[in-house]
Scaffold this active site. Structure first.
Site, PDB file in Angstrom:
ATOM      1  CE  LYS A 124       0.964   1.149   4.475  1.00 54.92           C
ATOM      2  NZ  LYS A 124       1.580   2.310   5.016  1.00 54.92           N
TER       3      LYS A 124
ATOM      4  CG  ASP B 160      -0.747   0.061   8.313  1.00 56.26           C
ATOM      5  OD1 ASP B 160      -1.508   0.998   8.755  1.00 56.26           O
ATOM      6  OD2 ASP B 160       0.300   0.558   7.956  1.00 56.26           O
TER       7      ASP B 160
END
Length: 285
Positions: free
Chosen positions: A16, A141
């Site tokens: 990401k 996350d």
């Protein structure tokens, strides 16, 4: 794609990028209140899982400087076992592409892929909400990787609102250093009281990263890479890691700048994705 295909093939653990990051406060427990935007890229670790009947969770791939007991894939598998009472185990092996300490979410993504894959392979039947709740204690996350959709995030990064963004091409540079998240968030010069913004502010171009000044100062290779990128595009830092990136409208534009990177640097180009490869795999299966 059939369930049998999913049982046999590699599972992706995508990277990401944090397209912005604001630190808007600090909680009594010491965690920081954040605002950020997550988007995936098509750069992935790959994981394989062999189901065991004896309940043993075993990492069969050696990973430098990460003991098996501390490996997030092992911890994720154990968490799923405990939550569901599953008596099966797994041998876990993987091909590690994403750098540790890079800000690309590699460890968190590996943990999320482990949860999603073993939930399928063990037939434990948890839905996405339950998996996301199980993911949060593993790391702030991890839930976004479980859900697999680009998101506006608040809280410690776990309060997720799916968003649709342009899907540009990115040039990502990996400086030769490891940035420890804890060191950045404990740094006395870190800005901890930025004013919160709205998603509309980000969409209008507010893409600041409050960790940038600390990382630039403490990790000179990051500063060098950012300065190089600024001469060719809008260089940015992802999360609290060492990786820096620039956005391009086309693959050819990204490739042109990539070909100018010094030979000693590790770098790559990748496509921005609003739905992660793991999410696409779940949908196909």
């Amino acid at each position: 794609m059939t369930a049998l295909d999913l049982d046999a093939m590699a599972w992706p653990a995508p990277a990401k990028l944090n397209l912005m990051l604001r630190v808007v406060g600090r909680r009594p427990n010491g965690y920081h209140a954040l605002q950020t935007v997550f988007q995936f890229i098509d750069r992935c670790d790959r994981l394989w899982f062999d189901v065991r009947d004896d309940g043993v969770i075993r990492r069969v791939t050696e990973v430098a400087d990460v003991a098996a007991d501390n490996d997030l894939t092992v911890r994720a598998a154990l968490a799923l076992q405990r939550a569901t009472g599953c008596t099966l185990g797994a041998d876990i092996r993987y091909e590690k592409i994403l750098p540790m300490g890079g800000g690309l979410g590699g460890g968190s993504s590996d943990a999320a892929t482990t949860l999603v894959a073993l939930n399928h392979l063990w037939r434990t039947g948890l839905d996405e909400e339950a998996l996301a709740r199980l993911a949060l204690p593993l790391g702030a996350d991890v839930p976004v990787f479980v859900r697999g959709r680009a998101a506006w995030a608040e809280g410690v990064g776990e309060q997720l609102t799916p968003i649709e963004l342009p899907e540009p091409w990115y040039l990502v540079i990996v400086p030769k250093c490891h940035v420890a998240t804890g060191a950045v968030f404990s740094h006395p010069q870190l800005t901890r009281d930025s004013n919160p913004i709205k998603l509309a502010d980000f969409l209008r171009g507010d893409i600041a990263n409050d960790c940038l000044s600390v990382v630039r100062h403490e990790y000179p290779p990051v500063a060098v890479a950012l300065d190089w990128l600024h001469q060719r595009g809008n260089g940015r830092l992802t999360g609290t890691g060492c990786c820096v990136f620039a956005e391009f409208a086309t693959q050819q534009q990204a490739l042109t700048v990539y070909q100018q990177c010094p030979a000693a640097w590790q770098s790559f180009i990748a496509k921005g994705l609003n739905q992660s490869p793991l999410a696409l795999m779940k949908t196909a299966g």
